[in-house]
Write a protein that holds these residues in place. Structure first.
Motif: not given
Length: 218
Positions: A40-45, A75-77, A70-72, A86-88
């Motif tokens: 999520d931090m790096a980017g799901v895409d 706002g959702k991954g 697509l992650g952080q 940034r708290a999951p």
């Protein structure tokens, strides 16, 4: 080695675990974050494009990306994120997506202990590390530990995956990999011949002789 962990993390989701359960095992082990929070931090895409280029489809990971999670940055991954945070936060929509994919695939989900999750994530990495060592890609097992300690945040308490394998006991690692291979039917989980040899003879990865360098032909 990271690819092996990614495959096992996906498999754990398909067969009964949830992202926060898998990540929690690794953060309690000492990692700064687990595989799904890291994605999520790096980017799901980013992960999706890398896997597509390598021809490595993963049903859940692909579905999350293709749903626009697509992650952080969105706002959702694998998790959802409150605005400015940034708290999951575990997301019931992700759980429903995972359970739907498992049901379509005819997979009966089960529960996993922390020990099972930890072994499923770490032991296939160790097996791959042994293969890398056997092929002379690196000079010694500790080279792998240095990369994982300083490049991937492996917990300082256990130094690195290869040292961790020695401390856990190579016989125990082989036995666990054999169980995983039988359960999943995946040949990649069968212990590498070098790992079996070291376990059978009571030697350690740390004591494995440094392979000679292959001469570079002109």
């Amino acid at each position: 080695m990271l690819s092996r962990r990614t495959i096992e993390a996906e498999s754990l989701l398909l067969h009964g675990a949830l992202p926060h359960e898998v990540d929690g095992v690794l953060t309690r082990f000492g990692f700064p974050m687990g595989p799904f929070a890291m994605t999520d931090m790096a980017g799901v895409d980013v992960n999706w494009r890398t896997r597509k280029a390598r021809g490595l489809p993963l049903a859940i990971a692909d579905a999350i990306c293709e749903a626009g999670r697509l992650g952080q940055k969105t706002g959702k991954g694998y998790y959802r994120y409150a605005p400015g945070s940034r708290a999951p936060i575990p997301d019931p929509q992700v759980q429903a997506l995972i359970e739907g994919i498992a049901q379509t695939a005819g997979i009966e989900r089960e529960s996993f202990s922390d020990t099972e999750i930890r072994e499923r994530l770490l032991y296939p990495m160790i097996n791959e590390g042994v293969r890398i060592l056997s092929e002379g890609v690196i000079r010694r097992a500790s080279d792998i530990d240095v990369v994982w300690r300083y490049g991937y945040g492996w917990p300082a308490a256990s130094v690195g995956p290869m040292r961790y394998a020695d401390e856990a006991g190579l016989v125990a690692v082989c036995d666990a990999l054999d169980r995983m291979a039988r359960k999943t039917g995946r040949e990649s989980l069968v212990p590498h011949p070098l790992l079996r040899e070291l376990a059978a003879t009571g030697r350690s990865l740390a004591a494995q002789p440094v392979p000679e360098k292959t001469p570079i032909s002109s």
